[in-house]
Design an enzyme around this catalytic site. Structure first.
Site, PDB file in Angstrom:
ATOM      1  N   ASN A  22       0.793  -1.228   0.000  1.00 30.57           N
ATOM      2  CA  ASN A  22       0.000   0.000   0.000  1.00 30.57           C
ATOM      3  C   ASN A  22       0.826   1.279   0.000  1.00 30.57           C
ATOM      4  O   ASN A  22       0.394   2.291  -0.544  1.00 30.57           O
ATOM      5  CB  ASN A  22      -0.949   0.006   1.205  1.00 30.57           C
ATOM      6  CG  ASN A  22      -2.317  -0.539   0.828  1.00 30.57           C
ATOM      7  OD1 ASN A  22      -2.579  -0.830  -0.331  1.00 30.57           O
ATOM      8  ND2 ASN A  22      -3.188  -0.668   1.811  1.00 30.57           N
ATOM      9  N   ASN A  69      -8.025  -2.270  -1.329  1.00 32.31           N
ATOM     10  CA  ASN A  69      -7.068  -2.974  -2.181  1.00 32.31           C
ATOM     11  C   ASN A  69      -6.965  -4.451  -1.829  1.00 32.31           C
ATOM     12  O   ASN A  69      -6.552  -5.267  -2.657  1.00 32.31           O
ATOM     13  CB  ASN A  69      -5.686  -2.335  -2.065  1.00 32.31           C
ATOM     14  CG  ASN A  69      -5.643  -0.926  -2.619  1.00 32.31           C
ATOM     15  OD1 ASN A  69      -6.417  -0.580  -3.513  1.00 32.31           O
ATOM     16  ND2 ASN A  69      -4.745  -0.099  -2.087  1.00 32.31           N
ATOM     17  N   ARG A  70      -7.338  -4.801  -0.615  1.00 37.28           N
ATOM     18  CA  ARG A  70      -7.249  -6.201  -0.177  1.00 37.28           C
ATOM     19  C   ARG A  70      -8.044  -7.124  -1.094  1.00 37.28           C
ATOM     20  O   ARG A  70      -7.645  -8.267  -1.338  1.00 37.28           O
ATOM     21  CB  ARG A  70      -7.762  -6.317   1.263  1.00 37.28           C
ATOM     22  CG  ARG A  70      -7.704  -7.723   1.824  1.00 37.28           C
ATOM     23  CD  ARG A  70      -8.482  -7.831   3.127  1.00 37.28           C
ATOM     24  NE  ARG A  70      -7.859  -7.083   4.202  1.00 37.28           N
ATOM     25  CZ  ARG A  70      -6.914  -7.567   4.996  1.00 37.28           C
ATOM     26  NH1 ARG A  70      -6.464  -8.795   4.808  1.00 37.28           N
ATOM     27  NH2 ARG A  70      -6.432  -6.832   5.966  1.00 37.28           N
ATOM     28  N   PHE A  89     -11.266   4.425   6.880  1.00 40.47           N
ATOM     29  CA  PHE A  89     -10.050   3.612   6.815  1.00 40.47           C
ATOM     30  C   PHE A  89     -10.181   2.407   7.759  1.00 40.47           C
ATOM     31  O   PHE A  89      -9.336   2.132   8.600  1.00 40.47           O
ATOM     32  CB  PHE A  89      -8.807   4.430   7.163  1.00 40.47           C
ATOM     33  CG  PHE A  89      -7.540   3.829   6.588  1.00 40.47           C
ATOM     34  CD1 PHE A  89      -7.265   3.942   5.242  1.00 40.47           C
ATOM     35  CD2 PHE A  89      -6.633   3.135   7.379  1.00 40.47           C
ATOM     36  CE1 PHE A  89      -6.126   3.383   4.687  1.00 40.47           C
ATOM     37  CE2 PHE A  89      -5.491   2.570   6.838  1.00 40.47           C
ATOM     38  CZ  PHE A  89      -5.240   2.704   5.488  1.00 40.47           C
ATOM     39  N   ASN A  90     -11.264   1.662   7.559  1.00 40.25           N
ATOM     40  CA  ASN A  90     -11.595   0.537   8.426  1.00 40.25           C
ATOM     41  C   ASN A  90     -12.724  -0.256   7.765  1.00 40.25           C
ATOM     42  O   ASN A  90     -13.335   0.207   6.805  1.00 40.25           O
ATOM     43  CB  ASN A  90     -12.042   1.052   9.807  1.00 40.25           C
ATOM     44  CG  ASN A  90     -11.816   0.031  10.907  1.00 40.25           C
ATOM     45  OD1 ASN A  90     -11.964  -1.166  10.701  1.00 40.25           O
ATOM     46  ND2 ASN A  90     -11.446   0.506  12.086  1.00 40.25           N
ATOM     47  N   CYS A  91     -12.964  -1.461   8.259  1.00 36.25           N
ATOM     48  CA  CYS A  91     -14.193  -2.217   8.019  1.00 36.25           C
ATOM     49  C   CYS A  91     -14.307  -2.894   6.658  1.00 36.25           C
ATOM     50  O   CYS A  91     -15.393  -3.336   6.278  1.00 36.25           O
ATOM     51  CB  CYS A  91     -15.426  -1.318   8.195  1.00 36.25           C
ATOM     52  SG  CYS A  91     -15.527  -0.525   9.804  1.00 36.25           S
ATOM     53  N   ASP A 108     -13.360  -5.832   5.960  1.00 32.66           N
ATOM     54  CA  ASP A 108     -13.762  -7.205   6.257  1.00 32.66           C
ATOM     55  C   ASP A 108     -15.235  -7.279   6.643  1.00 32.66           C
ATOM     56  O   ASP A 108     -15.948  -8.218   6.278  1.00 32.66           O
ATOM     57  CB  ASP A 108     -12.880  -7.787   7.364  1.00 32.66           C
ATOM     58  CG  ASP A 108     -12.804  -6.892   8.584  1.00 32.66           C
ATOM     59  OD1 ASP A 108     -13.249  -5.732   8.512  1.00 32.66           O
ATOM     60  OD2 ASP A 108     -12.280  -7.351   9.623  1.00 32.66           O
TER      61      ASP A 108
END
Length: 657
Positions: free
Chosen positions: A446, A474-475, A577-579, A581
Site C-alpha cells: 500500500n 485494495n485487499r 479507513f476501516n471495516c 472485512d
C-alpha cells in the site's frame, strides 16, 4: 498442471493424485504406493503401481484409471497378486498384446505376464530369466530389444549400485548378456539401479536411475544413452529439469522420490508420473529408537534424583550382584571363581553403588546448588518425556494437507502491508511458504519503498502488487494473475500452524461458497455494537468471520466486492479507513439466504505486531467504536446479520468448537 475440476472443489488439482489412502479406499489396505507406470489408451490413462498390503506386508500391483488427463483417478483394485512380493510393474505393448514385467526377485526369477482382460486380469506368459533381477525394463532400440536390470544376489555386488544389460530379437527372449556385464557395480548414489521407464526424446534414448546415496530412493537421475551395442555401452548424465522440493516434510515428496515415467500423448503433450515420500527410508524405526533412548534417559535421571534426595540407596540392588545371591550350588561357586566375567560384574556393581555415595557427598540438596541441580534434572526429564512421546507417537512431524474426495488442491495467500512492517512480512513469508497447499504469496503493497524479492526466504513464488492509493479496499481487488480459486486473506502479523491453515482450507473446500476463517464475531441486538470473540462465545454463536484470516473464493468475493452495489460500502471503508472485512461479510449475506460463514478454531495464533510496535489498531476501544459505526451503515445498505447466527460445535469435523 493448472487443471480445474469444479465438481471436486479442487481448483486446481494438486499432487499427490494417488496415495495409500486412496488405494485403501478401494477395499485393498495399503501402507504405501510407489513405482508408478502409465499405460495410455486413447484419452484414458491407466496407472499401474506397487501397493504394499498392510495385512500381508507384501507388495501387490494396483491399478487406477483417469479420463481427465490425470486430474482424478478411479481405483480399479489389484491387477496382480502373487505369493511373493511384487513391485515395479513395467507395462508395454508387443505384437498386439499388452505385457507386464513386474519385479518379483523374491521368487528368484524375472517373469512376464500377459493381459487376458486388461487391466485387471493377467496370466503368466514366460519366465524370461532365472535371475532375481530388480527394477527391470525392456525397450526396442537399434533393431534389438534391450533388457536393463539389477542383480543384487551375487557375492561382492554393491546393493543399488549394480546394473546389467541383456539383448534379444524379441521381448519374449531368449536373452543374451551384454559383453561388459555388469555394466555398473559402483556406489549406490551413482544411479545404476533403474528408476522408471526409459524414454526417447528428439531421437535420443534416456535412462532413469535411482540415487540411493543419502537414503534409499533419495532422488532420480537421468542419463542420455550415447552408445548401446552388444559390446559397448555409454551414457552421460543430463539435467532432469525439475526443482527440488523446498517445503521439507510438508511436501509430499520432500524427502525422496525414486521413480519417473514420462510419455508423450497423441496431442504432442507430455505426461509424467513421479512417486515420493515425506520422510527418509527407515524414519519410523529411527524415531522409535530415539523415543526409547529418551525413555531410558528419563529413567536414569529419575534414579539420579532419587540418589540425591536419599530415596534410592544403590543403583544396582545388592541382590542382583553375583556375590549377594544367597545360597548357591557348588557348581555355581566353581564357575564364579575362575570366571573373569563374574569378577568384572561384581566389581562393576560395587563401583556403581559407590557412585551414589560420591554424588551425595558432592551435591547437597539442602544448598542452592543442590536444589538447582534437582530442578534442572526434573526439567530435563520433562523435556525428554515430551521428546520420547513425540518420537514414538507423534508421527513424522509433517503438517500434511487434508484431501477432499481423495484429491488435493492449492491456494494463494494474500496479505496487505507497507514498509514499516517488513520484519513481520519476512517472518510471515518464511513460515507460510512451507505450508503444503500454498501455491503463491501475493503481497499487496500500500505504501513505502518496495522490498526486493531476494530479501524473502520463500519456498513458493512471492509477488508484490504495488497499489497507487493507500486503501483497505485494495485487499479485495480483482487480480487476474491469481491462479487458484481459493485465496487465504491473512494479515502479516498473524502466525499460526500450517496444520491450522490446512484445516481451514479443507473446510473451505467443503463450503467454497462461504467465508471460512479463524476469528468469529457476533453482531446482535437492537443497537449494533462491534464486540470481541468472547461476546460470540457467551452467546454460543457467530454470524461474521474477520477476513484478516479467512479463505474466500477469489472469483466470487472479489467481483462481489467491486460490484456496483458495493460502491457505497467501499466509500465508507475509504472514509473511515476501516471495516473492509465487515463489508465483505454483509455482501456475502446479502447475496443469499443460506449460511455464508464457517469458523475453524486454530490451535494457537500469535500477533507478531506486538513484538515490532507496528500494530495497526493500537487503541482497541476507538477501533471498535469505528467498526460499530460501520455495522450501522452497512446494515442500512445491505440488510441485517442478526438472523444469520451459526452455533459453535455444529459441524461433524469438530474444528468449530
Amino acid at each position: 498442471m493448472n487443471i480445474w475440476k469444479d465438481q471436486s472443489a479442487a481448483w486446481p488439482v494438486a499432487n499427490p493424485v494417488v496415495t495409500c489412502a486412496s488405494a485403501s479406499g478401494s477395499g485393498f489396505p495399503s501402507n504405501f504406493v510407489a513405482d508408478p507406470f502409465l499405460y495410455i489408451q486413447g484419452d484414458v490413462l491407466y496407472l499401474f503401481f506397487e501397493t504394499k498390503n498392510s495385512i500381508t506386508m507384501q507388495g501387490d500391483i494396483g491399478v487406477a484409471k483417469s479420463v481427465d488427463n490425470g486430474a482424478t483417478w478411479q481405483q480399479l483394485g489389484i491387477a496382480l497378486d502373487e505369493d511373493w512380493h511384487l513391485s515395479y510393474p513395467y507395462v508395454f505393448d508387443y505384437d498386439g498384446n499388452i505385457y507386464m514385467m513386474p519385479e518379483g526377485s523374491a521368487k528368484g526369477d524375472l517373469r512376464l505376464f500377459k493381459a487376458v482382460n486388461f487391466p485387471t486380469k493377467w496370466t503368466l506368459e514366460k519366465i524370461l530369466l532365472k535371475k532375481p533381477l530388480v527394477d527391470s525394463f525392456v525397450i526396442p532400440y537399434g533393431g534389438k530389444f534391450w533388457l536393463f536390470g539389477s542383480d543384487h544376489s551375487g557375492i561382492g555386488t554393491e546393493k543399488n549400485g549394480q546394473l546389467e544389460i541383456w539383448y534379444s530379437t524379441s521381448p519374449l527372449g531368449p536373452w543374451r548378456p551384454h559383453k561388459k556385464n555388469p555394466i555398473y557395480n559402483t556406489d549406490k548414489s551413482m544411479g545404476a539401479r533403474n528408476g522408471g521407464r526409459p524414454f526417447v526424446y528428439e531421437g535420443n534414448l534416456y535412462r532413469v536411475g535411482q540415487d540411493c546415496g543419502e537414503t534409499y530412493g533419495r532422488r532420480i537421475r537421468v542419463f542420455k544413452v550415447e552408445i548401446l551395442t552388444r559390446d559397448e555401452f555409454k551414457e552421460v548424465e543430463v539435467s532432469l529439469g525439475t526443482q527440488e522440493p523446498t517445503k521439507g516434510r510438508n511436501a509430499w515428496n520432500g524427502a525422496r522420490n525414486h521413480h519417473l515415467d514420462v510419455q508423450q500423448l497423441s496431442s504432442g503433450q507430455w505426461v509424467g508420473v513421479l512417486d515420493g515420500d515425506r520422510v527418509p527410508s527407515g524414519d519410523t524405526n529411527r524415531r522409535f529408537i530415539l523415543g526409547c533412548a529418551s525413555v531410558f534417559a528419563v529413567a536414569a535421571l529419575v534414579i539420579l534424583v532419587g540418589l540425591l534426595v536419599g530415596a534410592v540407596n544403590s543403583i544396582v540392588p545388592l541382590s542382583w550382584c553375583p556375590h549377594n545371591m544367597g545360597k548357591r550350588s557348588d557348581a555355581l561357586l566353581s564357575w564364579e571363581k575362575p570366571n573373569l566375567l563374574s569378577s568384572k560384574l561384581r566389581l562393576f556393581c560395587s563401583r556403581l553403588n559407590r557412585a551414589s555415595s560420591f554424588l551425595r557427598a558432592k551435591i547437597n540438596v539442602n544448598t542452592f546448588t543442590g536444589r538447582l541441580v534437582i530442578v534442572l534434572t526434573i526439567l530435563a526429564s520433562m523435556v525428554l518425556v515430551c521428546l520420547g512421546v513425540g518420537y514414538i507417537y507423534g508421527g513424522s512431524g509433517a503438517q500434511e494437507p487434508y484431501p477432499l474426495n481423495d484429491q488435493y488442491s492449492q491456494f494463494t495467500m494474500l496479505t496487505m502491508t507497507y514498509d514499516a512492517r517488513l520484519w513481520n512480512l519476512k517472518m510471515y513469508v518464511k513460515h507460510y511458504s512451507r505450508c503444503s497447499s500454498v501455491r503463491e504469496i501475493v503481497v499487496v503493497w500500500n505504501k513505502g519503498k518496495l522490498p526486493d524479492l531476494s530479501e524473502f526466504d520463500s519456498a513458493v513464488p512471492v509477488r508484490i502488487r504495488q497499489e497507487e492509493k493507500n486503501s483497505l479496499n485494495n485487499r479485495f481487488r480483482i487480480d487476474p494473475k491469481i491462479r487458484t480459486r481459493a485465496v487465504l486473506e491473512l494479515d502479516d502479523d498473524i502466525m499460526m500452524t500450517c496444520d491450522d491453515v490446512e484445516r481451514g482450507f479443507k473446510v473451505w473446500r467443503d463450503h467454497p461458497d462461504r467465508i471460512v476463517g479463524f476469528y468469529p464475531r457476533l453482531v446482535n441486538g437492537k443497537t449494533l455494537k462491534y464486540r470481541a470473540e468472547r461476546h460470540a462465545r457467551r452467546h454460543n454463536g457467530y454470524n461474521m468471520i474477520l477476513t484478516g484470516a479467512a479463505f474466500i473464493d477469489s472469483q466470487v468475493a472479489f467481483k462481489r466486492y467491486w460490484s456496483k452495489e458495493a460502491q457505497a460500502g467501499r466509500e465508507v471503508v475509504d472514509e473511515l479507513f476501516n471495516c473492509e472485512d465487515v463489508l465483505l461479510n454483509y455482501l456475502y449475506a446479502n447475496s443469499t439466504s443460506s449460511k455464508t460463514v464457517e469458523y475453524v478454531k486454530p490451535a494457537w495464533a500469535i500477533d507478531t505486531s506486538k513484538f515490532s510496535s507496528v500494530a495497526i489498531s493500537r487503541n482497541t476501544q476507538a477501533h471498535y467504536k469505528v467498526r460499530s459505526i460501520c455495522l450501522e451503515k452497512f446494515a442500512q445498505m445491505y440488510g441485517s446479520l442478526t438472523d444469520r447466527k451459526s452455533e459453535f460445535g455444529r459441524r461433524k469435523d469438530g474444528w468449530d468448537v
